[in-house]
Design a protein around this motif. Structure first.
Motif, PDB file in Angstrom:
ATOM      1  N   UNK A   1       0.634  -1.116   0.181  1.00  0.00           N
ATOM      2  CA  UNK A   1       0.303  -0.195   0.009  1.00  0.00           C
ATOM      3  C   UNK A   1       0.882   1.209   0.357  1.00  0.00           C
ATOM      4  N   UNK A   2       2.041   0.892   0.610  1.00  0.00           N
ATOM      5  CA  UNK A   2       3.142   2.049   0.710  1.00  0.00           C
ATOM      6  C   UNK A   2       4.655   2.170  -0.845  1.00  0.00           C
ATOM      7  N   UNK A   3       3.652   1.413  -1.756  1.00  0.00           N
ATOM      8  CA  UNK A   3       4.458   1.487  -2.894  1.00  0.00           C
ATOM      9  C   UNK A   3       4.618   2.934  -3.892  1.00  0.00           C
TER      10      UNK A   3
ATOM     11  N   UNK B   1       5.189   7.753  -9.311  1.00  0.00           N
ATOM     12  CA  UNK B   1       4.636   7.592  -7.535  1.00  0.00           C
ATOM     13  C   UNK B   1       3.281   7.363  -7.603  1.00  0.00           C
ATOM     14  N   UNK B   2       2.637   7.545  -8.774  1.00  0.00           N
ATOM     15  CA  UNK B   2       0.663   6.975  -9.175  1.00  0.00           C
ATOM     16  C   UNK B   2       1.044   6.261  -9.407  1.00  0.00           C
ATOM     17  N   UNK B   3       1.203   5.997 -10.191  1.00  0.00           N
ATOM     18  CA  UNK B   3       2.032   4.333 -10.855  1.00  0.00           C
ATOM     19  C   UNK B   3       2.399   2.867  -9.714  1.00  0.00           C
ATOM     20  N   UNK B   4       2.683   3.454  -8.647  1.00  0.00           N
ATOM     21  CA  UNK B   4       3.619   2.719  -7.865  1.00  0.00           C
ATOM     22  C   UNK B   4       1.905   2.447  -7.589  1.00  0.00           C
ATOM     23  N   UNK B   5       1.898   3.509  -6.815  1.00  0.00           N
ATOM     24  CA  UNK B   5       0.141   3.923  -5.885  1.00  0.00           C
ATOM     25  C   UNK B   5      -0.912   2.334  -6.490  1.00  0.00           C
ATOM     26  N   UNK B   6      -0.739   2.451  -7.489  1.00  0.00           N
ATOM     27  CA  UNK B   6      -1.869   1.345  -7.784  1.00  0.00           C
ATOM     28  C   UNK B   6      -1.127   0.257  -8.013  1.00  0.00           C
TER      29      UNK B   6
END
Length: 294
Positions: free
Chosen positions: A104-106, A253-258
């Motif tokens: 969840x913290x990717x 960052x957004x890609x990692x979060x998703x």
């Protein structure tokens, strides 16, 4: 191991939870409002007083729960097992929930990595030199952290109002109590000069976040029967803060979060299978019986 018979009724469970919530909050304010002790003259003394209050509440709740739950054995290992305090399967209980929660913290981890790389490029020292410096500083940094009362407040002991609203107490909350945080409304409104609307928004956001995390932590404990699982997840979340969803000019960052969120949803049940944390037996120590194989 003796099989547990009987169960705690839902009304009794609800009443017990409400009673423990009120008692926990009342204990935190007892030194000044009930015992009429003078205000602490330093922040460290204030925190020490709160730690003692949290410890008293926690010990009381452990005893109360032992009396309320359908426990029929006085064996020490059995009693510890009821609370999820176990030494078996410890690596699974630490590493698997830590990995699952980190998904969840990717986005946050990618952001930290990018900042480290930027600092590394500005430093222009060889990579091995940076690693050596970090390792040499590690003991002194750990010593400094261990002597910091804020560390023990935010990551270990008691639930106390602070500027980072998502920090609650892993030890006291995961063992016997999960705070309601509504008592923070008066403190935010009166001590921090917030308007009633602003205080309501802060507490509402805090309460929403803690309800979501509390559900996740309770899920971990019920699925695994091991206290270390929600405890590790709680410490990690307190350290990381809120997950980073978006950063300007850093779409990765957004890609990692998703991607992390989707991976979390996909792996949530497989990585919390009871057989990963318990022997395949019908005499599981979890009093609620979710780990039984029959």
């Amino acid at each position: 191991m003796e099989e547990i018979k009987g169960s705690l009724s839902k009304p009794a469970a609800v009443i017990a939870c409400i009673g423990m919530t009120l008692f926990y909050v009342a204990t935190l304010y007892a030194p000044t409002l009930i015992l009429r002790l003078p205000p602490p003259h330093s922040f460290n003394n204030f925190m020490t007083r709160r730690f003692i209050c949290a410890a008293v509440s926690s010990v009381a709740f452990v005893i109360i729960c032992a009396l309320l739950l359908p426990i029929r054995s006085g064996d020490a290992s059995y009693l510890f097992g009821v609370y999820g305090i176990r030494s078996d399967h410890i690596w699974q209980a630490v590493l698997l929930p830590l990995f699952l929660t980190s998904l969840m913290y990717a986005g946050s981890l990618v952001l930290l990595a990018s900042k480290w790389m930027e600092h590394r490029n500005q430093d222009r020292r060889p990579l091995l030199c940076c690693i050596k410096t970090t390792l040499l500083r590690f003991p002194s940094q750990m010593s400094s952290v261990a002597s910091d009362v804020l560390f023990w407040r935010n990551l270990v002991v008691s639930s106390i109002l602070n500027s980072n609203f998502n920090e609650q107490a892993p030890l006291t909350e995961e063992l016997v109590f999960r705070a309601s945080h509504l008592n923070h409304m008066a403190e935010i409104y009166s001590r921090h000069n917030y308007s009633l609307r602003e205080a309501s928004m802060v507490v509402g956001l805090q309460l929403g976040y803690t309800v979501v995390f509390g559900s996740y932590a309770s899920f971990l404990f019920i699925r695994t029967g091991n206290l270390a699982c929600p405890l590790v997840a709680h410490v990690f979340c307190n350290y990381m803060g809120l997950p980073v969803l978006f950063v300007q000019r850093k779409g990765l960052v957004s890609v990692a979060f998703v991607a992390g969120t989707l991976s979390f949803a996909w792996l949530l049940f497989p990585l919390t299978r009871p057989d990963l944390y318990n022997e395949r037996t019908n005499s599981c120590r979890c009093w609620q019986g979710y780990c039984l194989w029959n």
